[in-house]
Design an enzyme around this catalytic site. Structure first.
Site, PDB file in Angstrom:
ATOM      1  N   GLN A   1      23.560  27.890  77.587  1.00  0.00           N
ATOM      2  CA  GLN A   1      24.389  28.616  76.623  1.00  0.00           C
ATOM      3  C   GLN A   1      24.633  27.734  75.403  1.00  0.00           C
ATOM      4  O   GLN A   1      25.095  26.596  75.546  1.00  0.00           O
ATOM      5  CB  GLN A   1      25.726  29.027  77.247  1.00  0.00           C
TER       6      GLN A   1
ATOM      7  N   HIS B   1      27.176  36.505  75.767  1.00  0.00           N
ATOM      8  CA  HIS B   1      26.173  37.372  75.155  1.00  0.00           C
ATOM      9  C   HIS B   1      24.960  37.541  76.060  1.00  0.00           C
ATOM     10  O   HIS B   1      24.674  36.687  76.892  1.00  0.00           O
ATOM     11  CB  HIS B   1      25.730  36.825  73.793  1.00  0.00           C
ATOM     12  N   PHE B   2      24.298  38.653  75.870  1.00  0.00           N
ATOM     13  CA  PHE B   2      23.028  38.923  76.533  1.00  0.00           C
ATOM     14  C   PHE B   2      21.912  38.805  75.512  1.00  0.00           C
ATOM     15  O   PHE B   2      22.077  39.202  74.354  1.00  0.00           O
ATOM     16  CB  PHE B   2      22.994  40.353  77.097  1.00  0.00           C
ATOM     17  N   HIS B   3      20.771  38.288  75.950  1.00  0.00           N
ATOM     18  CA  HIS B   3      19.546  38.299  75.150  1.00  0.00           C
ATOM     19  C   HIS B   3      18.674  39.431  75.676  1.00  0.00           C
ATOM     20  O   HIS B   3      18.528  39.575  76.893  1.00  0.00           O
ATOM     21  CB  HIS B   3      18.739  37.010  75.339  1.00  0.00           C
TER      22      HIS B   3
ATOM     23  N   ASP C   1      18.534  37.960  66.969  1.00  0.00           N
ATOM     24  CA  ASP C   1      18.737  36.512  67.095  1.00  0.00           C
ATOM     25  C   ASP C   1      18.107  35.828  65.882  1.00  0.00           C
ATOM     26  O   ASP C   1      16.985  36.178  65.491  1.00  0.00           O
ATOM     27  CB  ASP C   1      18.072  36.031  68.398  1.00  0.00           C
ATOM     28  N   ILE C   2      18.814  34.878  65.277  1.00  0.00           N
ATOM     29  CA  ILE C   2      18.248  34.190  64.101  1.00  0.00           C
ATOM     30  C   ILE C   2      17.149  33.197  64.488  1.00  0.00           C
ATOM     31  O   ILE C   2      16.405  32.732  63.635  1.00  0.00           O
ATOM     32  CB  ILE C   2      19.319  33.470  63.231  1.00  0.00           C
TER      33      ILE C   2
ATOM     34  N   ASN D   1      23.121  33.526  79.707  1.00  0.00           N
ATOM     35  CA  ASN D   1      23.385  32.126  80.063  1.00  0.00           C
ATOM     36  C   ASN D   1      24.884  31.833  79.995  1.00  0.00           C
ATOM     37  O   ASN D   1      25.559  32.283  79.074  1.00  0.00           O
ATOM     38  CB  ASN D   1      22.662  31.188  79.089  1.00  0.00           C
TER      39      ASN D   1
END
Ligand SMILES: [Zn+2]
Length: 136
Positions: A91, A97-99, A30-31, A84
């Protein structure tokens, strides 16, 4: 989708720090990480939310989430998996997507969680509504 940042990352049109890739999924840092190693796992095909993914894509995606989680578990004390859907749920990028968030003691990360109370009637009604809306 042409203007979707995650589709562009999946096609390598935008560079990312890739930690995992297979035919259907991509895992990258993740950025805006919550912790060091915070990874996003996406399907390579566009779907806005989890409920829009077809079963095969979701199967590949969740298998990739587990594979990366196993690696993160080896280098952290624990981890959160977060997913989310829609803006109201937090979101930001509208590509499912999953974190995976690596955790360690004292990292200061705290998920706020309200604890509202509901009546028996409300609970019975919501159980019925969810059941009535289940589809295959
Ligand atoms: Zn997309």
């Amino acid at each position: 989708m042409a203007d979707c940042i995650f589709c562009k990352i999946a096609k390598k049109e935008i560079p990312s720090d890739i930690v995992y890739e297979d035919k259907y999924t991509l895992g990258f840092l993740d950025i805006k990480p919550v912790s060091l190693g915070h990874t996003l796992v996406i399907p390579k095909t566009h779907a806005e939310t989890l409920d829009k993914l077809n079963e095969n894509t979701l199967g590949s995606l969740i298998a990739a989430v587990q594979k990366i989680s196993k690696a993160i578990n080896k280098i952290s004390e624990g981890y959160n998996v977060i997913q989310n859907n829609k803006e109201v749920a937090g979101q930001v990028v509208h590509h499912a997507h999953f974190h995976i968030v690596p955790r360690k003691s004292g990292d200061g990360i705290h998920w706020e969680r309200p604890n509202p109370k509901f009546s028996e009637k409300q609970l019975r009604e919501i159980v019925d509504k969810i059941k009535q809306n289940l589809t295959n």
